[in-house]
Motif scaffolding. Structure first.
Motif, PDB file in Angstrom:
ATOM      1  N   ALA A   1     -36.686 -88.114  26.240  1.00  0.00           N
ATOM      2  CA  ALA A   1     -37.097 -89.482  25.901  1.00  0.00           C
ATOM      3  C   ALA A   1     -36.358 -89.964  24.650  1.00  0.00           C
ATOM      4  N   ARG A   2     -36.222 -89.076  23.658  1.00  0.00           N
ATOM      5  CA  ARG A   2     -35.499 -89.468  22.441  1.00  0.00           C
ATOM      6  C   ARG A   2     -34.027 -89.739  22.736  1.00  0.00           C
ATOM      7  N   LEU A   3     -33.457 -88.918  23.610  1.00  0.00           N
ATOM      8  CA  LEU A   3     -32.036 -89.078  23.952  1.00  0.00           C
ATOM      9  C   LEU A   3     -31.781 -90.473  24.505  1.00  0.00           C
ATOM     10  N   TRP A   4     -32.580 -90.886  25.492  1.00  0.00           N
ATOM     11  CA  TRP A   4     -32.353 -92.211  26.097  1.00  0.00           C
ATOM     12  C   TRP A   4     -32.754 -93.337  25.153  1.00  0.00           C
TER      13      TRP A   4
ATOM     14  N   ARG B   1     -35.229 -95.633  30.859  1.00  0.00           N
ATOM     15  CA  ARG B   1     -35.151 -94.200  31.153  1.00  0.00           C
ATOM     16  C   ARG B   1     -35.948 -93.392  30.141  1.00  0.00           C
ATOM     17  N   ALA B   2     -35.968 -93.851  28.885  1.00  0.00           N
ATOM     18  CA  ALA B   2     -36.767 -93.144  27.874  1.00  0.00           C
ATOM     19  C   ALA B   2     -38.234 -93.146  28.280  1.00  0.00           C
ATOM     20  N   CYS B   3     -38.729 -94.294  28.710  1.00  0.00           N
ATOM     21  CA  CYS B   3     -40.129 -94.376  29.134  1.00  0.00           C
ATOM     22  C   CYS B   3     -40.366 -93.581  30.406  1.00  0.00           C
ATOM     23  N   ALA B   4     -39.380 -93.541  31.296  1.00  0.00           N
ATOM     24  CA  ALA B   4     -39.535 -92.792  32.547  1.00  0.00           C
ATOM     25  C   ALA B   4     -39.690 -91.300  32.269  1.00  0.00           C
TER      26      ALA B   4
ATOM     27  N   ALA C   1     -43.174 -90.297  23.289  1.00  0.00           N
ATOM     28  CA  ALA C   1     -43.643 -91.255  24.291  1.00  0.00           C
ATOM     29  C   ALA C   1     -44.134 -92.542  23.628  1.00  0.00           C
ATOM     30  N   VAL C   2     -44.953 -92.424  22.581  1.00  0.00           N
ATOM     31  CA  VAL C   2     -45.460 -93.619  21.889  1.00  0.00           C
ATOM     32  C   VAL C   2     -44.297 -94.436  21.326  1.00  0.00           C
TER      33      VAL C   2
ATOM     34  N   ASP D   1     -49.981 -99.002  26.869  1.00  0.00           N
ATOM     35  CA  ASP D   1     -49.788 -97.600  27.258  1.00  0.00           C
ATOM     36  C   ASP D   1     -49.782 -96.706  26.026  1.00  0.00           C
ATOM     37  N   ALA D   2     -49.183 -97.200  24.941  1.00  0.00           N
ATOM     38  CA  ALA D   2     -49.146 -96.411  23.710  1.00  0.00           C
ATOM     39  C   ALA D   2     -50.552 -96.214  23.164  1.00  0.00           C
TER      40      ALA D   2
END
Length: 938
Positions: A710-713, A721-724, A749-750, A761-762
């Motif tokens: 997630a951090r990478l994207w 993509r990070a959220c995915a 994620a947050v 969502d967060a």
């Protein structure tokens, strides 16, 4: 025409290879690897090297690895050191060299007294390795030659890797090997690259071409040349293998070219040896045949006994065989064949009854040797047709290997017995159980999985033994990629089959209760755990109790169970019983891993040190391997990144097939790659952490993998993509039900949700995490909860900075170096937005912290933000001048250049302008002494 020589007086077709070895010898420290198939001329090349005047100033130490070896760690290297007594004494030796006294009695009087045995097991083997290095260093310029490394024991490989990784300044290590006969195709057990400052050369020997066979034949026959037709035919018949060429030509007392057309090469080779045998006396032939049957160099007395030669005639017979070139002296008054092909050729001259008789004699003779060479006895029993003796000796050899800490050999032998021996039903039960027991505790390259799976369908296996085989197969599968789902199925079935053996059935239940396997919901694991906990309370067998506690305590601690700490006194510090010690080693390593998962890092180090000490001499390499991967993960958390990439890479090479170890190491390497901005490398490593096959993963490792993805994207600007990736990770958490493992995933994620506008969502995630860890002893998850609340508040709540600082204090209390730095960056960013004058300098300090860790991408991002403020920062050049060494920024550029990145791609990763990158590239190329990117890549 003169009779043919026994070998070529000149080295043919190996000029470049010899020059490469001479260059390595001249430029110490150096490592030279000589590889090639049997008979291709590796030993001949080494002999030629040793005759060269350039080698004369060196002390040459030679060790030989042998087939059919008995387990004897470090054998070839120790043999090479036995003769150096006369060379010692001129230079004071370090006290650590005293550890070699019991291993090298020949030089014991030249060594200091042994130092106290270290408490930490990691140091014990390291002391021995250092001792060897110190002795070699004291000898002055040395050439250490180890031949036939493909037959080496694991200890010898590890020792050579140690010497090659940091050789003394005056040492050249030269090894020969056959890659095709090396475990895994790697003679040193894993890939080797010479470190900086060490000359490295790999010399690969191929068969000779037709022109070189012509020159070799002319040299051996002592003629100016041979016909092109003869050379072509000889090349065709011998495949250009120099040893076979020599053996064929030796058969030609009168060079009769027609012989080549009349007999195939294998027959010619046998005939050549048969002819030379015929020139021996009867007793000489018996000595040679005995050597062929024994298969390894042997002393005169043993050769005489196997060959049925009277002792008073053996010396003359052996001398005749040596002078005729049939045998040669290997080392230490042991005699055998110059090459394994020669041994096989003489062996093939024996008739079936002759072979059987000689193998029987070999069995009788070796039965009196102490310690008994069970592996050799097994081979001779098999070839003598003594099936029962073969089974007994082979099993004894496997048991011996296990006793001395060689589970790889033990596994291979048990597997062979079951595959080839056609044992009786009672033997099948015993051997199958032994194979499963050793396989589940080892890291064997000879995977016994197929044998165990086949045994499940063997009608000779009793129900009880089948249950044990199935259980052990489950234990084996659970640590293999794509094996955990099948493992659970086998373990559940084993519980039923072991109904009449409750102690064993409980061991299967204890593994089913381990919550960190796959996507099975926690409530299912808890059901198994309750049954096991109840059984432990009434269990009077200490070995069984500690076996179950080894799983139960770690399992409960890993999910944040408060009550576990009060139960740790149920584990003694150690035990004289080796089986109990194995369970205690596993218990402590499991507890260390559990502590690392939930954030009790100080406790993790304590348990890990204790567990690894207990693995020494316990024969549990799998337990030791998991401990090493836990150490790697702890170093990631604490910011001990200095050599982490190299250390993790070496462990990954060694344990690539072990899911729990390889996935955790891949996670750490992926996280490090994200921090550096190496996107492709990060994706490659993180894909191996279990994120793409969560059903067959180590769950907390897979959850850890979704966080850096997630951090990478996020860093690459792809919030979708990070959220995915965050969604996938949280889906696994919700299915599993263990929120104690979200210490890294939840903040990632947050962060992604807030940036993508998914605030609801967060907020929902914060609420779920709050409820999920409310009654859990999980410090890392509680820090994550503080971070998540702060991230939700950023830009929306004046308390954000207060919350971030509170989270940072909690992270600092746990020693989370990288975590703390990222929070400091957030605090500085809040300061920039509010106009805090000190925020710019704070951000610069955070950049320095990231750079000190090795997080080049993060450091570059912070400095980019500083530049964006327009505030001039103090010049970093005043802090240190790098001269011809690469600065940290130039190291980042060099690393990305080596990956083939363009200037634009490097600029994007490091937040620089293409013009600045161009200047950095020019300095990197100049400092590395290369003219272009292409030359750097080469």
């Amino acid at each position: 025409m003169t009779p043919p020589r026994t070998s070529s007086p000149v080295l043919v077709g190996r000029g470049d290879e010899l020059a490469a070895l001479l260059g390595a010898v001249a430029d110490q420290p150096a490592v030279a690897l000589v590889e090639g198939e049997a008979g291709v001329g590796k030993s001949r090349l080494v002999r030629e090297l040793l005759r060269r005047p350039e080698v004369t100033p060196l002390r040459v130490l030679t060790g030989f690895c042998q087939p059919l070896r008995e387990p004897f760690p470090y054998g070839a290297v120790l043999d090479a050191l036995r003769t150096v007594a006369g060379l010692l004494g001129r230079v004071p030796l370090s006290p650590v060299t005293g550890v070699l006294r019991p291993l090298l009695p020949e030089i014991a009087d030249r060594l200091p007294d042994p130092p106290p045995r270290p408490e930490d097991p990691r140091h014990e083997r390291h002391h021995l390795f250092r001792a060897v290095r110190e002795v070699v260093a004291a000898l002055g310029p040395v050439l250490l030659v180890v031949e036939d490394l493909h037959w080496a024991d694991d200890g010898c490989r590890h020792l050579l890797r140690f010497l090659m990784a940091d050789p003394p300044p005056d040492l050249t290590v030269l090894v020969t090997y056959r890659r095709e006969d090396s475990p895994g195709g790697m003679p040193l057990g894993r890939a080797y690259r010479p470190p900086a400052g060490v000359t490295g050369v790999v010399v690969g020997l191929s068969p000779l071409d037709a022109a070189q066979v012509h020159d070799l034949a002319a040299a051996i026959l002592d003629v100016d040349g041979v016909s092109a037709e003869f050379a072509a035919r000889l090349h065709e018949r011998t495949a250009g293998i120099p040893f076979v060429v020599e053996e064929v030509l030796r058969a030609l007392r009168d060079p009769d070219w027609r012989l080549l057309d009349e007999v195939a090469v294998p027959a010619l080779l046998r005939d050549a040896m048969a002819e030379r045998l015929d020139r021996l006396t009867t007793t000489g032939r018996r000595i040679a045949q005995a050597a062929a049957v024994l298969g390894v160099p042997a002393e005169e007395e043993l050769l005489a006994e196997v060959g049925a030669v009277e002792p008073d005639r053996a010396r003359a017979a052996l001398t005749h065989a040596l002078r005729s070139g049939v045998l040669h002296e290997a080392a230490d008054m042991r005699y055998g064949f110059r090459h394994i092909l020669a041994q096989q050729a003489v062996y093939d001259t024996l008739t079936g009854p002759e072979r059987q008789r000689l193998h029987l004699r070999a069995s009788s003779a070796l039965a009196n040797v102490t310690p008994r060479p069970f592996i050799q006895l097994a081979e001779h029993s098999l070839k003598a047709g003594r099936h029962t003796e073969w089974l007994r000796n082979c099993e004894a050899a496997a048991d011996r290997a296990l006793e001395v800490g060689d589970p790889s050999t033990a596994t291979r032998l048990y597997q062979r017995l079951l595959d080839e021996a056609s044992p009786a039903p009672s033997d099948v039960d015993r051997l199958a159980v032994k194979l499963g027991l050793v396989a589940r505790g080892g890291i064997d390259q000879h995977d016994p999985r197929a044998t165990l799976e086949r045994l499940l369908d063997d009608r000779r296996l009793s129900r009880s033994a089948r249950g044990q085989v199935r259980m052990n197969l489950g234990f084996l599968l659970i640590r293999q990629f794509e094996g955990t789902v099948q493992a659970r199925s086998h373990l559940e079935q084993a519980v039923t089959e072991l109904a009449d053996q409750p102690e064993l059935a409980m061991r299967a239940r204890a593994v089913l209760g381990q919550p960190f396997i796959g996507a099975t919901p926690l409530h299912e694991h808890l059901g198994w755990m309750r049954v096991v906990d109840s059984y432990i309370e009434s269990c009077e067998n200490p070995e069984v109790r500690y076996s179950l506690l080894a799983n139960e305590l770690g399992s409960r601690l890993s999910i944040g169970d408060h009550s576990v700490v009060s139960e740790l006194d149920r584990l003694p510090a150690s035990s004289a019983d080796v089986e109990i010690r194995r369970h205690l080693a596993r218990a402590n390593c499991n507890l260390a891993d559990a502590c690392a998962l939930v954030g009790h890092f100080d406790l993790a180090h304590d348990f890990l040190d204790k567990g690894l000490r207990l693995t020494v001499g316990a024969g549990v390499p799998f337990t030791a391997s998991t401990g090493q991967s836990t150490r790697i993960h702890l170093d990631w958390y604490s910011g001990n990144w200095g050599s982490l990439v190299a250390r993790a890479g070496r462990l990954l090479d060694e344990y690539r097939e072990l899911l729990p170890v390889a996935s955790e190491i891949s996670l750490v390497l992926g996280c490090l790659a994200v921090a550096r901005g190496d996107w492709d490398e990060a994706e490659r490593y993180l894909a191996e952490s279990g994120v793409r096959s969560v059903e067959n993963s180590i769950t907390p490792v897979a959850l850890g993998g979704f966080a850096p993805l997630a951090r990478l994207w996020f860093e690459r600007g792809d919030l979708t993509r990070a959220c995915a990736e965050a969604d996938l990770g949280l889906d696994l958490v919700r299915r599993k039900g263990v929120w104690a493992w979200t210490g890294e995933l939840a903040p990632a994620a947050v962060d992604a949700y807030c940036a993508a506008g998914r605030l609801e969502d967060a907020v929902e995630l914060v609420e779920e995490l709050t409820a999920g860890v409310a009654d859990r002893d999980a410090p890392l998850a509680h820090v994550a909860l503080k971070v998540c609340r702060a991230l939700v508040a950023m830009g929306r709540d004046d308390d954000a900075v207060f919350l971030l600082r509170d989270a940072r204090r909690a992270a600092d209390a746990l020693g989370l170096a990288y975590y703390s730095a990222t929070l400091s960056e957030r605090i500085a960013l809040c300061g920039l937005e509010s106009g805090d004058a000190s925020a710019v300098s704070a951000l610069g300090e955070v950049a320095d912290r990231f750079e000190a860790l090795g997080a080049g991408r993060d450091a570059a991002r912070c400095r980019h933000l500083v530049r964006g403020t327009g505030v001039a920062m103090p010049s970093r050049r005043g802090r240190r001048g790098y001269g011809n060494a690469l600065s940290p920024r130039e190291q980042d550029v060099a690393r990305l250049l080596a990956q083939g990145r363009t200037n634009r791609e490097i600029a994007d990763v490091l937040f620089l302008s293409p013009r600045t990158v161009e200047q950095h590239v020019a300095r990197v190329l100049r400092k590395l002494g290369v003219a272009s990117r292409a030359e750097l890549l080469a």
